[in-house]
Design a protein around this motif. Sequence first.
Motif, short mmCIF file in Angstrom:
data_model
loop_
_atom_site.label_atom_id
_atom_site.label_comp_id
_atom_site.label_asym_id
_atom_site.label_seq_id
_atom_site.Cartn_x
_atom_site.Cartn_y
_atom_site.Cartn_z
N VAL A 13 0.85 -1.06 -0.03
CA VAL A 13 0.08 -0.04 0.07
C VAL A 13 0.87 1.14 0.01
N GLN A 14 0.49 2.35 -0.90
CA GLN A 14 1.27 3.42 -0.97
C GLN A 14 0.15 4.47 -0.68
N LEU A 15 0.69 5.66 0.23
CA LEU A 15 -0.28 6.58 0.63
C LEU A 15 0.50 7.94 -0.02
N GLN A 16 -0.06 8.70 -0.42
CA GLN A 16 0.38 10.18 -1.08
C GLN A 16 -0.53 11.31 -0.46
N ALA A 17 0.15 11.86 0.47
CA ALA A 17 -0.67 13.17 1.07
C ALA A 17 -0.25 14.58 0.33
N SER A 18 -1.37 15.38 0.43
CA SER A 18 -1.27 16.46 -0.54
C SER A 18 -1.99 17.54 0.18
N GLY A 19 -1.79 18.82 -0.08
CA GLY A 19 -2.74 19.81 0.58
C GLY A 19 -2.14 20.81 1.48
N GLY A 20 -0.95 20.68 1.95
CA GLY A 20 -0.27 21.32 2.82
C GLY A 20 0.25 22.73 2.31
N GLY A 21 0.57 23.56 3.17
CA GLY A 21 0.83 24.80 2.77
C GLY A 21 0.96 25.91 3.90
N LEU A 22 1.00 27.30 3.55
CA LEU A 22 1.35 28.14 4.50
C LEU A 22 -0.02 29.16 4.53
N VAL A 23 -0.67 29.10 5.87
CA VAL A 23 -1.89 29.73 5.89
C VAL A 23 -1.88 30.77 7.23
N GLN A 24 -2.38 31.72 7.19
CA GLN A 24 -2.80 32.69 8.38
C GLN A 24 -3.53 31.87 9.41
N ALA A 25 -3.12 32.29 10.77
CA ALA A 25 -4.17 31.85 11.85
C ALA A 25 -5.50 32.44 11.52
N GLY A 26 -6.34 31.23 12.00
CA GLY A 26 -7.72 31.37 11.67
C GLY A 26 -8.09 30.92 10.25
N GLY A 27 -7.13 30.61 9.38
CA GLY A 27 -7.67 30.27 8.14
C GLY A 27 -7.87 28.70 7.99
N SER A 28 -8.18 28.24 6.76
CA SER A 28 -8.37 26.64 6.67
C SER A 28 -7.70 26.03 5.47
N LEU A 29 -7.36 24.87 5.88
CA LEU A 29 -6.77 23.97 4.82
C LEU A 29 -7.30 22.58 4.77
N ARG A 30 -7.46 21.85 3.68
CA ARG A 30 -7.86 20.69 3.36
C ARG A 30 -6.74 19.76 2.83
N LEU A 31 -6.47 18.82 3.64
CA LEU A 31 -5.50 17.72 3.28
C LEU A 31 -6.12 16.59 2.71
N SER A 32 -5.51 15.76 1.70
CA SER A 32 -5.90 14.61 1.26
C SER A 32 -4.93 13.66 1.18
N CYS A 33 -5.39 12.31 1.31
CA CYS A 33 -4.33 11.34 1.24
C CYS A 33 -4.92 10.12 0.44
N ALA A 34 -4.49 9.76 -0.56
CA ALA A 34 -4.79 8.76 -1.61
C ALA A 34 -3.98 7.56 -1.40
N ALA A 35 -4.81 6.41 -1.18
CA ALA A 35 -4.13 5.30 -0.93
C ALA A 35 -4.07 4.47 -2.41
N SER A 36 -3.15 3.73 -2.56
CA SER A 36 -3.11 2.94 -3.74
C SER A 36 -2.39 1.55 -3.17
N GLY A 37 -2.46 0.57 -4.43
CA GLY A 37 -1.55 -0.75 -4.07
C GLY A 37 -3.25 -1.64 -3.59
N ARG A 38 -2.47 -2.56 -2.66
CA ARG A 38 -3.47 -3.61 -2.27
C ARG A 38 -4.33 -3.16 -1.19
N THR A 39 -5.28 -2.13 -1.44
CA THR A 39 -5.96 -1.75 -0.54
C THR A 39 -7.51 -2.53 -0.29
N SER A 40 -7.68 -3.52 0.30
CA SER A 40 -8.64 -4.15 0.42
C SER A 40 -9.56 -3.15 1.32
N SER A 41 -10.85 -3.69 1.21
CA SER A 41 -11.85 -3.23 2.06
C SER A 41 -11.58 -3.15 3.40
N GLY A 42 -12.48 -2.30 4.43
CA GLY A 42 -12.43 -2.47 5.76
C GLY A 42 -11.36 -1.70 6.53
#
Length: 118
Positions: free
Chosen positions: A1-30
Amino acid sequence: VQLQASGGGLVQAGGSLRLSCAASGRTSSGYTMGWFRQAPGKEREFVARINWSGNMKYYADSVKGRFIISRDNAQNTVYLQMNSLKPEDTAVYHCAFRDRASSDYDYWGQGTLVTVSS
């Protein structure tokens, strides 16, 4: 299984960010997905986790009410919506994969840096 995270960055206090993490490979359910973070000079700490169906979510007290974890199983992706960010949220955020038969996390992503300026 490989995990790729993205969405980080620089933001001012009070702001928002959305991180994502995509899984690939042998990702069975559950599988459970989690987010952790590690600030400079500090140990890695738990942020949030979500079960396969998405009906069980857990948060660290420090982010409760500000962060929301969610997932899209069709896309094998987990998200972390971070609102009302504080300078103390600055860290490298890692996603992690725990197979349903495991008691601990089996795979980790490389991390994405979140910097919150005051």
